[in-house]
Design a protein around this motif. Structure first.
Motif, PDB file in Angstrom:
ATOM      1  N   SER A   1       0.309  -1.041   0.189  1.00 33.27           N
ATOM      2  CA  SER A   1       0.049  -0.205   0.075  1.00 33.27           C
ATOM      3  C   SER A   1       1.177   1.566   0.091  1.00 33.27           C
ATOM      4  CB  SER A   1      -1.203  -0.338   1.037  1.00 33.27           C
ATOM      5  OG  SER A   1      -1.730  -0.815   1.138  1.00 33.27           O
ATOM      6  N   GLY A   2       0.473   2.958  -0.639  1.00 31.92           N
ATOM      7  CA  GLY A   2       0.972   3.915  -0.541  1.00 31.92           C
ATOM      8  C   GLY A   2       0.752   4.367  -1.505  1.00 31.92           C
TER       9      GLY A   2
ATOM     10  N   ALA B   1      15.115   8.970   5.082  1.00 28.59           N
ATOM     11  CA  ALA B   1      14.686   9.093   3.628  1.00 28.59           C
ATOM     12  C   ALA B   1      14.994   8.422   2.365  1.00 28.59           C
ATOM     13  CB  ALA B   1      13.686  10.263   3.231  1.00 28.59           C
ATOM     14  N   LEU B   2      14.460   6.865   2.530  1.00 27.49           N
ATOM     15  CA  LEU B   2      15.354   6.495   1.307  1.00 27.49           C
ATOM     16  C   LEU B   2      14.539   6.727  -0.209  1.00 27.49           C
ATOM     17  CD1 LEU B   2      14.160   2.618   3.323  1.00 27.49           C
ATOM     18  CD2 LEU B   2      17.121   4.505   2.292  1.00 27.49           C
ATOM     19  N   ASN B   3      13.625   7.554  -0.043  1.00 23.20           N
ATOM     20  CA  ASN B   3      13.104   7.846  -1.322  1.00 23.20           C
ATOM     21  C   ASN B   3      12.407   8.824  -1.382  1.00 23.20           C
ATOM     22  OD1 ASN B   3      11.780   8.221  -4.105  1.00 23.20           O
ATOM     23  ND2 ASN B   3      10.238   7.343  -3.525  1.00 23.20           N
ATOM     24  N   PRO B   4      12.669  10.011  -1.908  1.00 23.49           N
ATOM     25  CA  PRO B   4      13.752  10.438  -2.236  1.00 23.49           C
ATOM     26  C   PRO B   4      15.416  10.750  -2.288  1.00 23.49           C
ATOM     27  CG  PRO B   4      12.767  12.407  -1.605  1.00 23.49           C
ATOM     28  CD  PRO B   4      11.455  11.432  -1.122  1.00 23.49           C
ATOM     29  N   ARG B   5      15.983  10.650  -2.979  1.00 21.22           N
ATOM     30  CA  ARG B   5      17.379  11.076  -1.757  1.00 21.22           C
ATOM     31  C   ARG B   5      17.732  12.098  -2.023  1.00 21.22           C
ATOM     32  NH1 ARG B   5      17.337   7.424  -5.928  1.00 21.22           N
ATOM     33  NH2 ARG B   5      18.107   9.244  -7.771  1.00 21.22           N
TER      34      ARG B   5
ATOM     35  N   ILE C   1       9.126  12.201  -9.532  1.00 16.10           N
ATOM     36  CA  ILE C   1       8.005  11.087  -9.015  1.00 16.10           C
ATOM     37  C   ILE C   1       8.674  10.860  -7.913  1.00 16.10           C
ATOM     38  CG2 ILE C   1       6.744   9.027  -9.690  1.00 16.10           C
ATOM     39  CD1 ILE C   1       7.643  10.447 -12.570  1.00 16.10           C
ATOM     40  N   VAL C   2       8.031  11.065  -6.513  1.00 17.37           N
ATOM     41  CA  VAL C   2       8.450   9.675  -5.012  1.00 17.37           C
ATOM     42  C   VAL C   2       7.196   8.895  -5.054  1.00 17.37           C
ATOM     43  CG1 VAL C   2      10.154  11.206  -4.234  1.00 17.37           C
ATOM     44  CG2 VAL C   2       7.442  12.164  -4.170  1.00 17.37           C
ATOM     45  N   LYS C   3       7.578   8.082  -4.534  1.00 17.57           N
ATOM     46  CA  LYS C   3       6.495   6.670  -4.546  1.00 17.57           C
ATOM     47  C   LYS C   3       6.880   6.728  -2.644  1.00 17.57           C
ATOM     48  CE  LYS C   3       7.865   3.385  -6.723  1.00 17.57           C
ATOM     49  NZ  LYS C   3       8.688   1.489  -6.805  1.00 17.57           N
ATOM     50  N   SER C   4       5.661   6.968  -1.988  1.00 15.59           N
ATOM     51  CA  SER C   4       5.380   6.587  -0.146  1.00 15.59           C
ATOM     52  C   SER C   4       5.136   4.780   0.267  1.00 15.59           C
ATOM     53  CB  SER C   4       5.425   7.898  -0.302  1.00 15.59           C
ATOM     54  OG  SER C   4       3.789   8.496  -0.179  1.00 15.59           O
ATOM     55  N   PRO C   5       5.346   4.601   1.049  1.00 16.79           N
ATOM     56  CA  PRO C   5       4.561   4.153   1.321  1.00 16.79           C
ATOM     57  C   PRO C   5       3.625   4.135   2.657  1.00 16.79           C
ATOM     58  CG  PRO C   5       6.533   4.268   2.995  1.00 16.79           C
ATOM     59  CD  PRO C   5       6.621   4.930   1.794  1.00 16.79           C
ATOM     60  N   ASN C   6       2.482   3.300   2.950  1.00 15.21           N
ATOM     61  CA  ASN C   6       1.362   3.281   3.434  1.00 15.21           C
ATOM     62  C   ASN C   6       0.887   5.025   3.708  1.00 15.21           C
ATOM     63  OD1 ASN C   6       1.505   0.817   4.485  1.00 15.21           O
ATOM     64  ND2 ASN C   6       3.437   1.974   5.680  1.00 15.21           N
ATOM     65  N   ALA C   7       0.998   5.661   4.855  1.00 14.73           N
ATOM     66  CA  ALA C   7       0.316   6.824   5.085  1.00 14.73           C
ATOM     67  C   ALA C   7       1.161   8.469   4.414  1.00 14.73           C
ATOM     68  CB  ALA C   7       0.081   6.976   6.029  1.00 14.73           C
ATOM     69  N   VAL C   8       2.399   7.859   4.348  1.00 19.40           N
ATOM     70  CA  VAL C   8       3.247   8.452   4.052  1.00 19.40           C
ATOM     71  C   VAL C   8       3.548  10.012   2.841  1.00 19.40           C
ATOM     72  CG1 VAL C   8       6.041   9.220   3.772  1.00 19.40           C
ATOM     73  CG2 VAL C   8       5.201   7.476   5.770  1.00 19.40           C
ATOM     74  N   ASN C   9       3.628  10.956   2.945  1.00 16.22           N
ATOM     75  CA  ASN C   9       2.993  12.040   2.236  1.00 16.22           C
ATOM     76  C   ASN C   9       4.586  12.976   2.132  1.00 16.22           C
ATOM     77  OD1 ASN C   9       3.039  14.535   3.675  1.00 16.22           O
ATOM     78  ND2 ASN C   9       0.841  13.452   3.885  1.00 16.22           N
ATOM     79  N   PRO C  10       4.964  13.489   0.843  1.00 16.61           N
ATOM     80  CA  PRO C  10       5.871  14.828   1.098  1.00 16.61           C
ATOM     81  C   PRO C  10       5.995  15.904   1.904  1.00 16.61           C
ATOM     82  CG  PRO C  10       4.916  14.300  -1.468  1.00 16.61           C
ATOM     83  CD  PRO C  10       3.776  13.751  -0.624  1.00 16.61           C
ATOM     84  N   LEU C  11       5.435  16.387   2.200  1.00 18.91           N
ATOM     85  CA  LEU C  11       4.955  17.593   3.201  1.00 18.91           C
ATOM     86  C   LEU C  11       5.840  16.559   4.154  1.00 18.91           C
ATOM     87  CD1 LEU C  11       1.457  17.484   3.858  1.00 18.91           C
ATOM     88  CD2 LEU C  11       2.665  18.796   2.080  1.00 18.91           C
TER      89      LEU C  11
ATOM     90  N   THR D   1      -2.165  13.231  -6.879  1.00 26.13           N
ATOM     91  CA  THR D   1      -1.031  12.026  -6.265  1.00 26.13           C
ATOM     92  C   THR D   1      -2.237  10.871  -7.154  1.00 26.13           C
ATOM     93  OG1 THR D   1      -0.651  10.211  -4.138  1.00 26.13           O
ATOM     94  CG2 THR D   1      -2.432  12.579  -4.132  1.00 26.13           C
ATOM     95  N   ILE D   2      -1.455   9.839  -6.665  1.00 28.89           N
ATOM     96  CA  ILE D   2      -2.418   7.882  -6.913  1.00 28.89           C
ATOM     97  C   ILE D   2      -2.311   7.486  -5.845  1.00 28.89           C
ATOM     98  CG2 ILE D   2      -0.350   7.124  -8.570  1.00 28.89           C
ATOM     99  CD1 ILE D   2      -3.293   5.588  -9.805  1.00 28.89           C
TER     100      ILE D   2
END
Ligand code: FE2
Length: 306
Positions: free
Chosen positions: A176-177, A193-197, A207-217, A226-227
């Motif tokens: 999920s993410g 943070a592993l992604n982004p570097r 473009i960044v991927k975030s697991p579970n509930a994490v977001n770029p904030l 976002t999708i």
């Protein structure tokens, strides 16, 4: 503070305020015990008064995205899952130090630089879903124009390449993410943070991927699109065919108008933050200089006394 248009009517309007004013360093020691008397209130009443986040409806009817996203999907996704996050967060933070804070502040504080505190998942999921509903629209899809398209072409090579990278990121997110298009400025202040570097260049679209509930904030980035790739976002319409859901999202649902508005405001906010940081830096230098002067004067006095 400049409000963010796509979230202008929500309880989460202070999208970028946290990226300008929050002291992330203090979050490490954050505690959220029950208070004897809550200090922050939003509603007056006869009895005990507490802060409450509210479930915001999507900016279209629940059948407004058909045939691309069914009413049944929205009834479950928004009416059950999104609602659950709101209800659970309200229960978690009532009477705590987080009660009464803007949602974005709750998110950054409870992310706690990766050492996540319990309310984080519900808080971030509320924000993510508000942002998701406003990332799509009836009659969406197609291609952006203007500065947004120029930046996409500059940073990804072409619009088609961007779409390809976005789809690949969404398809390959393990479990999920969320997948985001974000405007990146400033240096990353989250060591784990592993992604982004942290080494990625500034002032560009990423473009960044975030697991579970994490977001770029939590990385101090400015989200633009976002999708949701949690299975609950697509299983009713597509069963386990995540790839088909992703394709339909980019071809028929994306609201490029929202993304363009968010980019415009992100750039304005970033410029404002840059000025503020420059002012703070000069102020700190001035303070440091004046302390040095005092030190020199003290030596001078001692010398005369001798
Ligand atoms: Fe979701």
């Amino acid at each position: 503070m400049v409000a963010v248009a796509p979230l202008a009517t929500t309880t989460t309007t202070k999208l970028y305020s946290l990226t300008c004013g929050l002291n992330l360093g203090s979050a490490r020691s954050l505690q959220w015990p029950k208070k004897e008397t809550p200090c922050c209130t939003r509603k007056a009443g006869h009895n005990k008064v507490t802060a409450q986040f509210e479930l915001k409806p999507p900016p279209y009817p629940l059948n407004g995205l058909e045939p691309n996203m069914s009413q049944e999907t929205l009834e479950y996704h928004w009416g059950k899952h999104h609602r659950g996050y709101v209800e659970n967060l309200n229960k978690q933070i009532v009477g705590t130090d987080l009660d009464g804070l803007p949602l974005e502040d709750v998110i950054v504080r409870t992310y706690n630089k990766g050492d996540i505190l319990p309310p984080f998942n519900n808080a971030a999921q509320i924000w993510n879903h508000d942002f998701f509903w406003e990332s799509i629209k009836p009659g969406g899809g197609g291609k952006p124009s203007g500065e947004l398209l120029e930046l996409i072409e500059r940073d990804f090579g072409s619009f088609d390449k961007f779409i390809g990278e976005f789809k690949t990121a969404a398809t390959t997110q393990f479990g999920s993410g969320w997948i985001w298009l974000a405007y990146k400025t400033g240096k990353l202040d989250v060591g784990n943070a592993l992604n982004p570097r942290p080494s990625e260049l500034d002032k560009k679209l990423v473009i960044v991927k975030s697991p579970n509930a994490v977001n770029p904030l939590v990385w101090n980035y400015y989200p633009l699109l976002t999708i949701d790739v949690w299975e609950h976002a697509y299983y009713i319409d597509f069963e386990n065919r995540r790839h088909d859901y992703i394709s339909l999202f980019v071809e028929k649902l994306v609201s490029w108008d929202s993304v363009s508005s968010r980019l415009e405001l992100a750039k304005a906010q970033a410029a404002e933050r840059e000025l503020e940081e420059e002012r703070n830096k000069k102020e700190a230098e001035k303070t440091s200089d004046s302390e040095d002067e005092v030190y020199v004067d003290d030596n001078s006095d001692d010398s005369e006394a001798e």
